[in-house]
Design a protein around this motif. Structure first.
Motif, PDB file in Angstrom:
ATOM      1  N   VAL A 228       0.828  -1.209   0.000  1.00  0.00           N
ATOM      2  CA  VAL A 228       0.000   0.000   0.000  1.00  0.00           C
ATOM      3  C   VAL A 228       0.862   1.259   0.000  1.00  0.00           C
ATOM      4  O   VAL A 228       0.360   2.351  -0.310  1.00  0.00           O
ATOM      5  CB  VAL A 228      -0.977   0.011   1.193  1.00  0.00           C
TER       6      VAL A 228
ATOM      7  N   PRO B 147      -2.378   3.076  -2.795  1.00  0.00           N
ATOM      8  CA  PRO B 147      -3.516   2.510  -2.053  1.00  0.00           C
ATOM      9  C   PRO B 147      -4.182   1.403  -2.859  1.00  0.00           C
ATOM     10  O   PRO B 147      -4.299   1.486  -4.086  1.00  0.00           O
ATOM     11  CB  PRO B 147      -4.444   3.715  -1.876  1.00  0.00           C
TER      12      PRO B 147
ATOM     13  N   GLN C 269     -10.005  -9.414   5.098  1.00  0.00           N
ATOM     14  CA  GLN C 269     -10.710  -8.211   5.532  1.00  0.00           C
ATOM     15  C   GLN C 269     -10.600  -8.026   7.040  1.00  0.00           C
ATOM     16  O   GLN C 269     -10.482  -6.905   7.535  1.00  0.00           O
ATOM     17  CB  GLN C 269     -12.172  -8.284   5.098  1.00  0.00           C
TER      18      GLN C 269
ATOM     19  N   LEU D 132      -7.160  -6.611   7.699  1.00  0.00           N
ATOM     20  CA  LEU D 132      -7.069  -5.206   7.303  1.00  0.00           C
ATOM     21  C   LEU D 132      -7.801  -4.311   8.297  1.00  0.00           C
ATOM     22  O   LEU D 132      -7.292  -3.235   8.661  1.00  0.00           O
ATOM     23  CB  LEU D 132      -7.648  -5.020   5.899  1.00  0.00           C
TER      24      LEU D 132
ATOM     25  N   VAL E  78      -6.127  -1.362  10.537  1.00  0.00           N
ATOM     26  CA  VAL E  78      -6.629   0.015  10.559  1.00  0.00           C
ATOM     27  C   VAL E  78      -6.814   0.482  12.001  1.00  0.00           C
ATOM     28  O   VAL E  78      -6.445   1.601  12.367  1.00  0.00           O
ATOM     29  CB  VAL E  78      -7.944   0.132   9.763  1.00  0.00           C
TER      30      VAL E  78
ATOM     31  N   LEU F 227      -2.605   0.628   9.037  1.00  0.00           N
ATOM     32  CA  LEU F 227      -3.212   0.994   7.768  1.00  0.00           C
ATOM     33  C   LEU F 227      -4.194   2.135   7.983  1.00  0.00           C
ATOM     34  O   LEU F 227      -4.628   2.399   9.109  1.00  0.00           O
ATOM     35  CB  LEU F 227      -3.937  -0.202   7.137  1.00  0.00           C
ATOM     36  N   ASP F 228      -4.565   2.761   6.884  1.00  0.00           N
ATOM     37  CA  ASP F 228      -5.514   3.866   6.918  1.00  0.00           C
ATOM     38  C   ASP F 228      -6.572   3.616   5.846  1.00  0.00           C
ATOM     39  O   ASP F 228      -6.231   3.244   4.710  1.00  0.00           O
ATOM     40  CB  ASP F 228      -4.783   5.184   6.654  1.00  0.00           C
ATOM     41  N   GLN F 229      -7.829   3.801   6.207  1.00  0.00           N
ATOM     42  CA  GLN F 229      -8.915   3.621   5.239  1.00  0.00           C
ATOM     43  C   GLN F 229      -8.980   4.827   4.313  1.00  0.00           C
ATOM     44  O   GLN F 229      -9.070   5.968   4.762  1.00  0.00           O
ATOM     45  CB  GLN F 229     -10.252   3.451   5.967  1.00  0.00           C
ATOM     46  N   ARG F 230      -8.902   4.572   3.004  1.00  0.00           N
ATOM     47  CA  ARG F 230      -8.946   5.635   2.009  1.00  0.00           C
ATOM     48  C   ARG F 230     -10.262   5.584   1.238  1.00  0.00           C
ATOM     49  O   ARG F 230     -11.093   4.690   1.434  1.00  0.00           O
ATOM     50  CB  ARG F 230      -7.751   5.509   1.041  1.00  0.00           C
TER      51      ARG F 230
ATOM     52  N   ARG G 272     -10.334   1.685  -0.473  1.00  0.00           N
ATOM     53  CA  ARG G 272      -8.919   1.318  -0.579  1.00  0.00           C
ATOM     54  C   ARG G 272      -8.199   1.530   0.761  1.00  0.00           C
ATOM     55  O   ARG G 272      -8.690   2.228   1.637  1.00  0.00           O
ATOM     56  CB  ARG G 272      -8.247   2.149  -1.673  1.00  0.00           C
ATOM     57  N   TYR G 273      -7.033   0.902   0.856  1.00  0.00           N
ATOM     58  CA  TYR G 273      -6.222   0.984   2.068  1.00  0.00           C
ATOM     59  C   TYR G 273      -4.878   1.621   1.748  1.00  0.00           C
ATOM     60  O   TYR G 273      -4.236   1.293   0.745  1.00  0.00           O
ATOM     61  CB  TYR G 273      -5.995  -0.409   2.676  1.00  0.00           C
TER      62      TYR G 273
END
Length: 406
Positions: free
Chosen positions: A82, A86, A104, A107, A111, A116-119, A123-124
């Motif tokens: 990522v 992303p 999932q 992930l 997060v 990780l960051d949710q975009r 997307r991640y």
């Protein structure tokens, strides 16, 4: 004429508890009463405290799961993926060859841990704590290496009963040699692959400490530096590149010194860095340096071995010479740190060493003959703290007849 024996006073342990101890016991009693917990949980002035402590306790319980989520992200190279761009769940499932339903969950956990960051668009991307992991190979190598420690901690009571049976103990070849030396027994040489494995790990994980050293200490004041227990030469190579006026020496076990020599040559520094193979518990150290460095070595060994090393360094240095010691250390004020449990159990599983305060290391340096010992401030003491000591006088063991290895 006989001498009357005066009985010694009773130990303080038999004296009445102090008012602080009595108060602490009373607080313990209050804190464990279910009625008080129910009252604090519903009282608007104390509810926040109950919730915070409940969350902190849950974090302790869930800590192992968090470490395994991090390990899974490292093994799957999710953070590097990522970092490139992303990616969606389906893209990551194809890259990792994992079922989307299971991935999932990983992930979502990453997060919540800020790996990780949710975009947008489902997307991640990289989270705040995932960025340094994706950037630094040394962090990823240590996360992977810690899987060995996690295996040993699956049964913590078994580890406490028999630390010598730990997988981590067999990872570090020099701990076997140290045990053999204490017992007066010859130990078979560890395979070169074993030395290469741990030396490579130390080289990749040393970058943060190198940055701390370069930022905190004025190396420009010196002419020649001896690095004791220098591994594959990452530290002396970085020092040579930053300070071209320095000539350098590296001393480590012969298989490690051979690996270091090859690495140093590959960086074009063979003319400025000389490697020496030997054991710092039995062999004389090379002379000629006005500064010796001992980086992340002391905490791997017991007090007796550390004192032996420090005395060898003291003997090798000239009058006015300096020792710079860099170590992860316990809090100097005696207050525990959140990182202490990691070092306590890691070093026990490794089979050697201990986490020490600056005061404890100061005492060992002083016993070895160093004076004017001081703690050097550095930007990020989590990775290492720095102690400097000087040789202002000789000891009876400091003889000019020692072998000059330079």
């Amino acid at each position: 004429m006989s001498t009357l024996h005066t009985p010694e006073p009773l130990p303080r342990l038999l004296s009445a508890p102090s008012w602080r101890e009595r108060w602490a016991s009373q607080v313990d009693d209050w804190m464990t009463r279910p009625a008080l917990h129910r009252w604090a949980q519903h009282n608007p002035f104390t509810r926040w405290l109950v919730r915070r402590r409940s969350a902190q306790l849950f974090e302790l319980m869930a800590g192992f799961v968090h470490s395994q989520v991090l390990l899974a992200c490292v093994r799957l190279r999710l953070l590097e993926s990522v970092r490139e761009q992303p990616r969606s769940l389906d893209e990551l499932a194809r890259l990792t060859k994992l079922p989307a339903a299971g991935l999932q969950r990983l992930l979502a956990s990453a997060v919540s841990m800020r790996l990780l960051d949710q975009r947008s668009g489902g997307r991640y991307g990289l989270g705040a704590l995932g960025a340094p992991v994706a950037t630094h190979a040394g962090i990823r190598d240590m996360v992977e290496h810690n899987a060995t420690l996690y295996e040993d901690l699956r049964d913590p009571l078994a580890l406490l009963r028999d630390p010598d049976g730990a997988h981590m103990h067999r990872y570090w070849p020099y701990t076997e040699h140290q045990v053999g030396e204490r017992a007066g027994q010859a130990q078979p040489a560890a395979p070169e692959a074993q030395f290469a494995r741990y030396s490579s790990l130390m080289a990749t994980s040393q970058r943060f400490v190198i940055d701390e050293l370069l930022a905190a200490y004025p190396f420009a004041h010196h002419q020649r530096v001896l690095d004791v227990g220098g591994g594959m030469g990452g530290w002396v190579s970085a020092l040579a590149e930053r300070h071209p006026q320095l000539s350098l020496q590296l001393f480590d076990l012969p298989p490690v010194a051979a690996l270091a020599q090859a690495q140093i040559a590959s960086r074009g520094l063979a003319e400025r860095i000389t490697t020496f193979g030997g054991s710092f518990t039995t062999d004389a150290l090379p002379r000629g340096a006005d500064l010796a460095t001992l980086v992340r070595v002391a905490h791997d060994h017991d007090d007796r071995t550390v004192l032996t090393v420090l005395r060898a360094i003291h003997q090798a240095l000239p009058l006015g010479g300096t020792l710079l010691l860099a170590e992860p250390m316990a809090q100097s004020d005696g207050q525990p740190s959140s990182s202490d449990p990691y070092y306590h159990f890691y070093l026990m599983a490794m089979g050697s060493g201990q986490l020490r305060t600056p005061q404890a290391l100061n005492a060992l340096m002083s016993e070895a003959g160093f004076t004017h010992i001081e703690l050097v401030p550095n930007p990020m003491p989590l990775h290492a703290q720095l102690l400097v000591g000087r040789k202002s006088r000789g000891l009876p063991s400091d003889s000019d007849e020692s072998v000059n290895l330079d």
